[in-house]
Design a protein around this motif. Structure first.
Motif, PDB file in Angstrom:
ATOM      1  N   LYS A  45       0.839  -1.207   0.000  1.00 27.62           N
ATOM      2  CA  LYS A  45       0.000   0.000   0.000  1.00 27.62           C
ATOM      3  C   LYS A  45       0.869   1.251   0.000  1.00 27.62           C
ATOM      4  N   GLN A  72      -4.001   3.648  -0.769  1.00 20.42           N
ATOM      5  CA  GLN A  72      -4.026   3.197  -2.151  1.00 20.42           C
ATOM      6  C   GLN A  72      -3.124   1.977  -2.267  1.00 20.42           C
ATOM      7  N   SER A  76      -1.996   1.744  -8.058  1.00 21.02           N
ATOM      8  CA  SER A  76      -3.406   2.052  -8.292  1.00 21.02           C
ATOM      9  C   SER A  76      -3.699   3.491  -7.875  1.00 21.02           C
ATOM     10  N   ASP A  77      -4.618   4.121  -8.586  1.00 16.55           N
ATOM     11  CA  ASP A  77      -5.047   5.468  -8.225  1.00 16.55           C
ATOM     12  C   ASP A  77      -6.301   5.449  -7.350  1.00 16.55           C
ATOM     13  N   LYS A  78      -6.936   4.282  -7.230  1.00 17.72           N
ATOM     14  CA  LYS A  78      -8.166   4.161  -6.450  1.00 17.72           C
ATOM     15  C   LYS A  78      -7.861   4.302  -4.960  1.00 17.72           C
ATOM     16  N   LYS A  80      -8.965   3.651  -1.251  1.00 18.59           N
ATOM     17  CA  LYS A  80      -9.822   2.782  -0.459  1.00 18.59           C
ATOM     18  C   LYS A  80      -9.866   3.325   0.960  1.00 18.59           C
TER      19      LYS A  80
END
Length: 183
Positions: A45, A72, A76-78, A80
């Motif tokens: 992460k 993140q 990844s750009d998402k 959470k």
């Protein structure tokens, strides 16, 4: 710098030494960047941060803390998130019991402050200990108010202070600390 560190033991080890003098809620409230950890769940992460917000006291007068973790996955750009509420542990100042919100309400954990302070550049820091849960091993996190984290010498001083507690579990966790990317 090491002589200015106020590092203490979590409740489960307190019979072996002194506990951390806990920070005030005012110190804890706000956003912290988790820059170092021993918790395997953060290995892949980045940009892990936790925002604590003081909630109004409940009917019994207990002031709980809203706890929102954002992160993140590497690559990844998402963004959470994990959301929960921290309740002060009875008779253990500087410790909280976390309970998840929503579908995570079945999850709980216990965390405690091991130390806190302010770096020479006025950047605040805190070290937390997380007890083992059904889903995660015990771990230590180092938080910084600033995304860029703490000077490497201060991180090393914190780790040496943790090892200086002479508690096998804490020493093992301190030896397994890794840096979490922040960008």
């Amino acid at each position: 710098m090491a002589s200015h560190l106020n590092i203490g033991l979590p409740q489960i080890h307190a019979h072996k030494g002194s506990k951390c003098v806990p920070p005030s809620n005012d110190f804890i409230i706000g956003t912290w960047h988790v820059t170092h950890s021993s918790l395997p769940l953060w290995k892949d992460k980045r940009n892990v941060n936790i925002t604590y917000e003081l909630l109004a006291p409940d009917s019994s007068g207990i002031a709980k803390i809203d706890d929102l973790v954002r992160y993140q996955a590497v690559g990844s750009d998402k963004i959470k998130s994990v959301h929960g509420v921290d309740t002060p542990s009875p008779d253990n100042q500087g410790a909280w019991d976390w309970r998840g919100k929503g579908w995570l309400m079945i999850a709980s954990s216990h965390w405690e402050c091991l130390g806190f302070g302010q770096a020479d550049d006025n950047n605040q820091w805190i070290v937390t200990y997380f007890a083992k849960t059904l889903f995660t091993p015990a771990g230590i996190d180092i938080y910084s108010r600033r995304k860029e984290g703490l000077p490497p010498t201060l991180v090393e001083d914190i780790l040496q202070a943790l090892k200086g507690l002479h508690v096998d579990e804490i020493t093992t966790l301190a030896n397994n600390i890794f840096q979490i990317p922040q960008n």
